[in-house]
Design a protein around this motif. Sequence first.
Motif, PDB file in Angstrom:
ATOM      1  N   PHE A 144      -6.337  -6.195   8.978  1.00 36.95           N
ATOM      2  CA  PHE A 144      -6.376  -5.562   7.663  1.00 36.95           C
ATOM      3  C   PHE A 144      -6.632  -6.618   6.589  1.00 36.95           C
ATOM      4  O   PHE A 144      -6.080  -7.715   6.629  1.00 36.95           O
ATOM      5  N   ALA A 145      -7.494  -6.272   5.647  1.00 38.14           N
ATOM      6  CA  ALA A 145      -7.981  -7.258   4.684  1.00 38.14           C
ATOM      7  C   ALA A 145      -6.976  -7.527   3.570  1.00 38.14           C
ATOM      8  O   ALA A 145      -6.362  -6.595   3.036  1.00 38.14           O
ATOM      9  N   ARG A 146      -6.808  -8.809   3.242  1.00 38.45           N
ATOM     10  CA  ARG A 146      -6.093  -9.157   2.025  1.00 38.45           C
ATOM     11  C   ARG A 146      -6.894  -8.604   0.847  1.00 38.45           C
ATOM     12  O   ARG A 146      -8.108  -8.747   0.793  1.00 38.45           O
ATOM     13  N   GLY A 147      -6.211  -7.988  -0.070  1.00 41.86           N
ATOM     14  CA  GLY A 147      -6.879  -7.333  -1.181  1.00 41.86           C
ATOM     15  C   GLY A 147      -6.985  -5.832  -1.016  1.00 41.86           C
ATOM     16  O   GLY A 147      -7.305  -5.118  -1.968  1.00 41.86           O
ATOM     17  N   SER A 148      -6.704  -5.333   0.199  1.00 45.18           N
ATOM     18  CA  SER A 148      -6.758  -3.885   0.434  1.00 45.18           C
ATOM     19  C   SER A 148      -5.395  -3.226   0.292  1.00 45.18           C
ATOM     20  O   SER A 148      -5.265  -2.018   0.501  1.00 45.18           O
ATOM     21  N   GLU A 149      -4.387  -3.989  -0.104  1.00 43.57           N
ATOM     22  CA  GLU A 149      -3.008  -3.484  -0.138  1.00 43.57           C
ATOM     23  C   GLU A 149      -2.858  -2.253  -1.026  1.00 43.57           C
ATOM     24  O   GLU A 149      -2.030  -1.379  -0.741  1.00 43.57           O
ATOM     25  N   PHE A 150      -3.626  -2.171  -2.118  1.00 45.00           N
ATOM     26  CA  PHE A 150      -3.491  -1.020  -3.014  1.00 45.00           C
ATOM     27  C   PHE A 150      -3.888   0.291  -2.339  1.00 45.00           C
ATOM     28  O   PHE A 150      -3.510   1.375  -2.805  1.00 45.00           O
ATOM     29  N   LEU A 151      -4.630   0.210  -1.225  1.00 45.29           N
ATOM     30  CA  LEU A 151      -5.036   1.403  -0.495  1.00 45.29           C
ATOM     31  C   LEU A 151      -4.032   1.811   0.586  1.00 45.29           C
ATOM     32  O   LEU A 151      -4.109   2.912   1.120  1.00 45.29           O
ATOM     33  N   TRP A 152      -3.105   0.930   0.911  1.00 46.29           N
ATOM     34  CA  TRP A 152      -2.205   1.197   2.031  1.00 46.29           C
ATOM     35  C   TRP A 152      -1.299   2.399   1.826  1.00 46.29           C
ATOM     36  O   TRP A 152      -1.105   3.184   2.772  1.00 46.29           O
ATOM     37  N   PRO A 153      -0.706   2.625   0.649  1.00 45.48           N
ATOM     38  CA  PRO A 153       0.151   3.810   0.500  1.00 45.48           C
ATOM     39  C   PRO A 153      -0.582   5.111   0.802  1.00 45.48           C
ATOM     40  O   PRO A 153      -0.017   6.023   1.433  1.00 45.48           O
ATOM     41  N   TYR A 154      -1.824   5.201   0.359  1.00 51.45           N
ATOM     42  CA  TYR A 154      -2.594   6.414   0.667  1.00 51.45           C
ATOM     43  C   TYR A 154      -2.813   6.550   2.171  1.00 51.45           C
ATOM     44  O   TYR A 154      -2.664   7.639   2.744  1.00 51.45           O
ATOM     45  N   HIS A 155      -3.167   5.463   2.826  1.00 52.26           N
ATOM     46  CA  HIS A 155      -3.436   5.519   4.261  1.00 52.26           C
ATOM     47  C   HIS A 155      -2.162   5.772   5.063  1.00 52.26           C
ATOM     48  O   HIS A 155      -2.220   6.409   6.121  1.00 52.26           O
ATOM     49  N   GLU A 156      -1.028   5.298   4.561  1.00 53.59           N
ATOM     50  CA  GLU A 156       0.239   5.629   5.214  1.00 53.59           C
ATOM     51  C   GLU A 156       0.456   7.140   5.214  1.00 53.59           C
ATOM     52  O   GLU A 156       0.936   7.712   6.198  1.00 53.59           O
ATOM     53  N   HIS A 157       0.076   7.780   4.125  1.00 50.91           N
ATOM     54  CA  HIS A 157       0.273   9.229   4.025  1.00 50.91           C
ATOM     55  C   HIS A 157      -0.771  10.022   4.795  1.00 50.91           C
ATOM     56  O   HIS A 157      -0.449  11.028   5.435  1.00 50.91           O
ATOM     57  N   ALA A 158      -2.019   9.572   4.753  1.00 47.71           N
ATOM     58  CA  ALA A 158      -3.111  10.433   5.203  1.00 47.71           C
ATOM     59  C   ALA A 158      -3.748  10.046   6.518  1.00 47.71           C
ATOM     60  O   ALA A 158      -4.420  10.880   7.130  1.00 47.71           O
ATOM     61  N   TYR A 159      -3.591   8.808   6.987  1.00 50.26           N
ATOM     62  CA  TYR A 159      -4.395   8.379   8.125  1.00 50.26           C
ATOM     63  C   TYR A 159      -3.634   7.737   9.285  1.00 50.26           C
ATOM     64  O   TYR A 159      -3.844   8.087  10.430  1.00 50.26           O
ATOM     65  N   TRP A 160      -2.833   6.728   8.997  1.00 49.80           N
ATOM     66  CA  TRP A 160      -2.363   5.847  10.060  1.00 49.80           C
ATOM     67  C   TRP A 160      -1.583   6.572  11.160  1.00 49.80           C
ATOM     68  O   TRP A 160      -1.883   6.426  12.342  1.00 49.80           O
ATOM     69  N   GLY A 161      -0.563   7.355  10.780  1.00 45.75           N
ATOM     70  CA  GLY A 161       0.283   7.986  11.786  1.00 45.75           C
ATOM     71  C   GLY A 161      -0.447   8.986  12.648  1.00 45.75           C
ATOM     72  O   GLY A 161      -0.363   8.956  13.875  1.00 45.75           O
ATOM     73  N   VAL A 162      -1.189   9.883  12.010  1.00 46.69           N
ATOM     74  CA  VAL A 162      -1.874  10.924  12.775  1.00 46.69           C
ATOM     75  C   VAL A 162      -2.989  10.339  13.628  1.00 46.69           C
ATOM     76  O   VAL A 162      -3.206  10.765  14.776  1.00 46.69           O
ATOM     77  N   THR A 163      -3.713   9.340  13.110  1.00 45.97           N
ATOM     78  CA  THR A 163      -4.817   8.768  13.885  1.00 45.97           C
ATOM     79  C   THR A 163      -4.308   8.077  15.138  1.00 45.97           C
ATOM     80  O   THR A 163      -4.853   8.263  16.228  1.00 45.97           O
ATOM     81  N   GLN A 164      -3.240   7.281  14.998  1.00 46.70           N
ATOM     82  CA  GLN A 164      -2.681   6.594  16.164  1.00 46.70           C
ATOM     83  C   GLN A 164      -2.191   7.582  17.212  1.00 46.70           C
ATOM     84  O   GLN A 164      -2.495   7.453  18.401  1.00 46.70           O
ATOM     85  N   LYS A 165      -1.460   8.598  16.792  1.00 49.72           N
ATOM     86  CA  LYS A 165      -0.849   9.469  17.796  1.00 49.72           C
ATOM     87  C   LYS A 165      -1.869  10.340  18.519  1.00 49.72           C
ATOM     88  O   LYS A 165      -1.722  10.585  19.719  1.00 49.72           O
ATOM     89  N   ILE A 166      -2.937  10.770  17.840  1.00 49.05           N
ATOM     90  CA  ILE A 166      -3.869  11.651  18.544  1.00 49.05           C
ATOM     91  C   ILE A 166      -4.789  10.868  19.481  1.00 49.05           C
ATOM     92  O   ILE A 166      -5.154  11.361  20.547  1.00 49.05           O
ATOM     93  N   TYR A 167      -5.150   9.629  19.117  1.00 48.19           N
ATOM     94  CA  TYR A 167      -5.976   8.853  20.037  1.00 48.19           C
ATOM     95  C   TYR A 167      -5.157   8.283  21.178  1.00 48.19           C
ATOM     96  O   TYR A 167      -5.635   8.181  22.315  1.00 48.19           O
ATOM     97  N   ARG A 168      -3.911   7.951  20.914  1.00 50.32           N
ATOM     98  CA  ARG A 168      -3.031   7.546  22.015  1.00 50.32           C
ATOM     99  C   ARG A 168      -2.796   8.721  22.961  1.00 50.32           C
ATOM    100  O   ARG A 168      -2.803   8.566  24.189  1.00 50.32           O
ATOM    101  N   ALA A 169      -2.653   9.932  22.417  1.00 45.19           N
ATOM    102  CA  ALA A 169      -2.495  11.111  23.263  1.00 45.19           C
ATOM    103  C   ALA A 169      -3.756  11.376  24.079  1.00 45.19           C
ATOM    104  O   ALA A 169      -3.679  11.886  25.203  1.00 45.19           O
ATOM    105  N   GLU A 170      -4.917  11.040  23.534  1.00 44.79           N
ATOM    106  CA  GLU A 170      -6.181  11.239  24.248  1.00 44.79           C
ATOM    107  C   GLU A 170      -6.336  10.270  25.415  1.00 44.79           C
ATOM    108  O   GLU A 170      -6.703  10.673  26.520  1.00 44.79           O
ATOM    109  N   PHE A 171      -6.060   8.998  25.196  1.00 42.63           N
ATOM    110  CA  PHE A 171      -6.303   7.993  26.228  1.00 42.63           C
ATOM    111  C   PHE A 171      -5.068   7.629  27.043  1.00 42.63           C
ATOM    112  O   PHE A 171      -5.197   7.129  28.159  1.00 42.63           O
TER     113      PHE A 171
END
Length: 485
Positions: free
Chosen positions: A276-303
Amino acid sequence: MRLSRGVPFVAAMLLAGAFSGPSPVAATAAAAVDEQHCARQERVRVPGAAYQQGACLADLTTAGLAGTPYTDMADQAGLTARGTRTPAGVPGVQIDGYFPDSSHFNTTHGWRHDAQFVIRLPDRWNGGLVVTGAPGTRRQYATDTAISDQVLALGYAYAATDKGNNGADFYRDGKRPGDAVAEWNTRTTQLTRVARTAVAQRYGHPPRRTYMTGISNGGYLTRWQLENHPELYDGGVDWEGALWTANGPNLLTSLPTAVARMLGSARDEDLYAVGFARGSEFLWPYHEHAYWGVTQKIYRAEFDPAFDPGCPGKSTGTTPEQILAPCASDASYAYASRPTSVHRAVARVALTGRIGRPLITLHGDLDALLPKTADSDVYARMVDASGRGPLHRYFTIAGGTHVDGLYDTYPDRLRPILPCYRSAFDALASWVERGTRPPADRTVGRPASGDVLNSCSLSAPVARAAGRGSATEFLARDAAQPAPL
């Protein structure tokens, strides 16, 4: 045997609208058109389609289709920035339909049937065809504004697939790990072949040029198709494509750390360590809400469904909160130590870098879902290691992130990638059709002024990247080589 496996790359920001379809398709065409405009419509039969319906339309772009059953604006939400100019006024024929499939995630048109597609055939055709697959967990109309509008205005025919299923429960499709993702590739190959036939029926001859392109999972599809079916295409543009490699990196090597940070067991430094890029921290709260958890669990469930069969279990949930919530166990997920069977499942869909046609890759340096150092930087090295460097150009977009819609929230920190994508597509066509080499690999700086929403120059007064020559010369040398498997 019916194909029943498909996937996307999650676009969780759409959960409020991405899982609902438009109203049922009207029985008659949306606009009255003359006989010449509708010529040959009845001759277009999509080979292998279980169902299709065609319509002569006065405008195939979203300017004319918004609010009709022929597109779905909700499924496009967030992919483009407000204020982006898009062309309009492209009359032609649209064909919607689906191929035989046993899964039923896609409710568009009320069909409740997967393997849906759209093919658009403009009246004024330039002899080319552009093919894409849906990004995220979206469906076949997802890139209408981002891709379809522009290429139709240039005169290309256009075809898009839902990849065989959609939604956050995609991993439920198929019988063994990796089946769902494998269908993305199968459905894209299938659509490319039949779209070429449909084009020939409509215009009297097959396309002279066929280009593959896509965003996120569509970028992955572009890479895979040019590696595995170069005979079908003349080139491609990969916009923030997902990277899958059997031994990593891949989504399952970076996202667990993001989930751990969500749950308080990882530091910022740990995220930097996985890309993860230094300087992208301001985007992390949004991604915590909208992307990280669901993306990890559905691809882990797939493979790797055996890791935690209770989460997500049979479904990610029914409410947005349930769907987006992370699995606590994913914070400790360690892909490298998982059984060989998991790595074999990923290997079924893995990329090699052995592209057989010219490819241009774009990746934002502030992507907080697919960090470029763990994705496109790696893929560019894979292409070079396979000896295919002369066929590849790679542009890092300063201030770019995974979806352009975030520019509307942070116009002082981000820039949209779409105008750079349009420049890249033009550069690809010039490369393929006129032998004009694109600029060397470089970072495209974030402009301090000008129309950042609608303009982007890839050019720069720098030397060509070392070791990368002419694609025309490379293909001539490689003509006698067998196509990559």
